[in-house]
Design a protein around this motif. Structure first.
Motif, mmCIF file in Angstrom:
data_model
loop_
_atom_site.group_PDB
_atom_site.id
_atom_site.type_symbol
_atom_site.label_atom_id
_atom_site.label_comp_id
_atom_site.label_asym_id
_atom_site.label_seq_id
_atom_site.Cartn_x
_atom_site.Cartn_y
_atom_site.Cartn_z
ATOM 1 N N TYR A 15 0.801 -1.219 0.000
ATOM 2 C CA TYR A 15 0.000 0.000 0.000
ATOM 3 C C TYR A 15 0.842 1.283 0.000
ATOM 4 O O TYR A 15 0.293 2.378 -0.084
ATOM 5 C CB TYR A 15 -0.937 0.028 1.206
ATOM 6 C CG TYR A 15 -1.939 -1.090 1.215
ATOM 7 C CD1 TYR A 15 -2.994 -1.102 0.310
ATOM 8 C CD2 TYR A 15 -1.849 -2.136 2.126
ATOM 9 C CE1 TYR A 15 -3.931 -2.119 0.312
ATOM 10 C CE2 TYR A 15 -2.779 -3.151 2.135
ATOM 11 C CZ TYR A 15 -3.817 -3.138 1.225
ATOM 12 O OH TYR A 15 -4.736 -4.145 1.232
ATOM 13 N N GLY A 17 2.626 4.403 -1.022
ATOM 14 C CA GLY A 17 2.443 5.261 -2.189
ATOM 15 C C GLY A 17 1.012 5.316 -2.683
ATOM 16 O O GLY A 17 0.713 6.008 -3.649
ATOM 17 N N HIS A 18 0.115 4.608 -2.009
ATOM 18 C CA HIS A 18 -1.286 4.562 -2.432
ATOM 19 C C HIS A 18 -2.204 5.220 -1.405
ATOM 20 O O HIS A 18 -1.902 5.245 -0.217
ATOM 21 C CB HIS A 18 -1.734 3.109 -2.645
ATOM 22 C CG HIS A 18 -1.009 2.447 -3.756
ATOM 23 N ND1 HIS A 18 -1.381 2.580 -5.067
ATOM 24 C CD2 HIS A 18 0.091 1.666 -3.751
ATOM 25 C CE1 HIS A 18 -0.551 1.896 -5.824
ATOM 26 N NE2 HIS A 18 0.359 1.330 -5.055
ATOM 27 N N ALA A 19 -3.327 5.714 -1.885
ATOM 28 C CA ALA A 19 -4.338 6.294 -1.006
ATOM 29 C C ALA A 19 -5.113 5.159 -0.346
ATOM 30 O O ALA A 19 -5.558 4.227 -1.023
ATOM 31 C CB ALA A 19 -5.281 7.187 -1.787
ATOM 32 N N LYS A 33 -2.357 8.997 2.054
ATOM 33 C CA LYS A 33 -1.355 8.249 1.302
ATOM 34 C C LYS A 33 -0.276 7.736 2.254
ATOM 35 O O LYS A 33 0.275 8.505 3.037
ATOM 36 C CB LYS A 33 -0.732 9.176 0.250
ATOM 37 C CG LYS A 33 0.338 8.548 -0.588
ATOM 38 C CD LYS A 33 0.856 9.571 -1.589
ATOM 39 C CE LYS A 33 2.145 9.118 -2.206
ATOM 40 N NZ LYS A 33 2.723 10.175 -3.049
ATOM 41 N N SER A 35 3.319 6.735 3.158
ATOM 42 C CA SER A 35 4.652 6.990 2.632
ATOM 43 C C SER A 35 5.676 5.964 3.108
ATOM 44 O O SER A 35 6.756 5.883 2.546
ATOM 45 C CB SER A 35 5.111 8.410 2.980
ATOM 46 O OG SER A 35 5.128 8.598 4.369
ATOM 47 N N GLY A 46 -2.249 12.572 5.440
ATOM 48 C CA GLY A 46 -3.690 12.600 5.228
ATOM 49 C C GLY A 46 -4.424 13.335 6.312
ATOM 50 O O GLY A 46 -3.906 14.281 6.894
ATOM 51 N N GLY A 97 -1.438 12.924 -8.154
ATOM 52 C CA GLY A 97 -1.572 11.937 -7.096
ATOM 53 C C GLY A 97 -2.118 12.511 -5.814
ATOM 54 O O GLY A 97 -2.815 13.509 -5.818
ATOM 55 N N PHE A 98 -1.757 11.889 -4.685
ATOM 56 C CA PHE A 98 -2.357 12.232 -3.405
ATOM 57 C C PHE A 98 -1.374 12.887 -2.452
ATOM 58 O O PHE A 98 -1.527 12.797 -1.258
ATOM 59 C CB PHE A 98 -2.930 10.953 -2.768
ATOM 60 C CG PHE A 98 -4.412 10.979 -2.659
ATOM 61 C CD1 PHE A 98 -5.026 11.230 -1.456
ATOM 62 C CD2 PHE A 98 -5.191 10.775 -3.772
ATOM 63 C CE1 PHE A 98 -6.398 11.262 -1.347
ATOM 64 C CE2 PHE A 98 -6.559 10.800 -3.670
ATOM 65 C CZ PHE A 98 -7.171 11.039 -2.463
ATOM 66 N N ILE A 126 -3.850 5.329 -9.156
ATOM 67 C CA ILE A 126 -2.705 6.118 -8.705
ATOM 68 C C ILE A 126 -1.437 5.384 -9.027
ATOM 69 O O ILE A 126 -1.422 4.236 -9.329
ATOM 70 C CB ILE A 126 -2.781 6.445 -7.203
ATOM 71 C CG1 ILE A 126 -3.132 5.188 -6.420
ATOM 72 C CG2 ILE A 126 -3.755 7.522 -6.923
ATOM 73 C CD1 ILE A 126 -3.136 5.378 -4.935
#
Length: 126
Positions: A15, A17-19, A33, A35, A46, A97-98, A126
């Motif tokens: 997960y 790098g993803h929202a 997101k 990191s 977030g 992106g986020f 994303i």
């Protein structure tokens, strides 16, 4: 009776790098997101959500889906929500992106109940 597995770094790595939506043991949640994971803590950029989500991951996903993307942004607290809405408009055109969401949180993996991808449910990639 199903015993939940503790959340580990290896479970979080897909997960990064993803929202996502991160639900804690007490039902509170954060959206943003991921990191990384450092020293047993999930690093999330977030905002914290208002209220709580159900213990059942499928019910929690359904509740987030019912909010819809704009409703989810409206349910987030603080200035992060305003930045999220502004960033969502800009990101839609630029594909940035986020990275625009809220502030950084460090969340101990021991209190994370489950994590699920956020934007895939709304047709974004994303």
């Amino acid at each position: 009776m199903h015993v939940a597995q503790p959340i580990s770094k290896s479970m979080i790595e897909p997960y990064i790098g993803h929202a996502v939506c991160v639900v804690l043991q007490d039902g509170s949640y954060y959206c943003g997101k991921i990191s990384g994971v450092k020293r047993g803590k999930l690093i999330l950029s977030g905002s914290r959500g208002n209220g709580s989500l159900p213990d059942n991951p499928e019910l929690a996903k359904a509740q987030i889906s019912q909010l819809g993307f704009s409703g989810l942004l409206g349910s987030l607290t603080g200035a992060g929500a305003a930045r999220s809405a502004e960033g969502a408009q800009g990101a839609a055109g630029t594909g940035s992106g986020f990275g625009f969401l809220g502030k950084a949180f460090r969340i101990c993996l021991g209190i994370v109940k489950f994590v699920f991808p956020l934007l895939g449910k709304f047709g974004f990639s994303i």
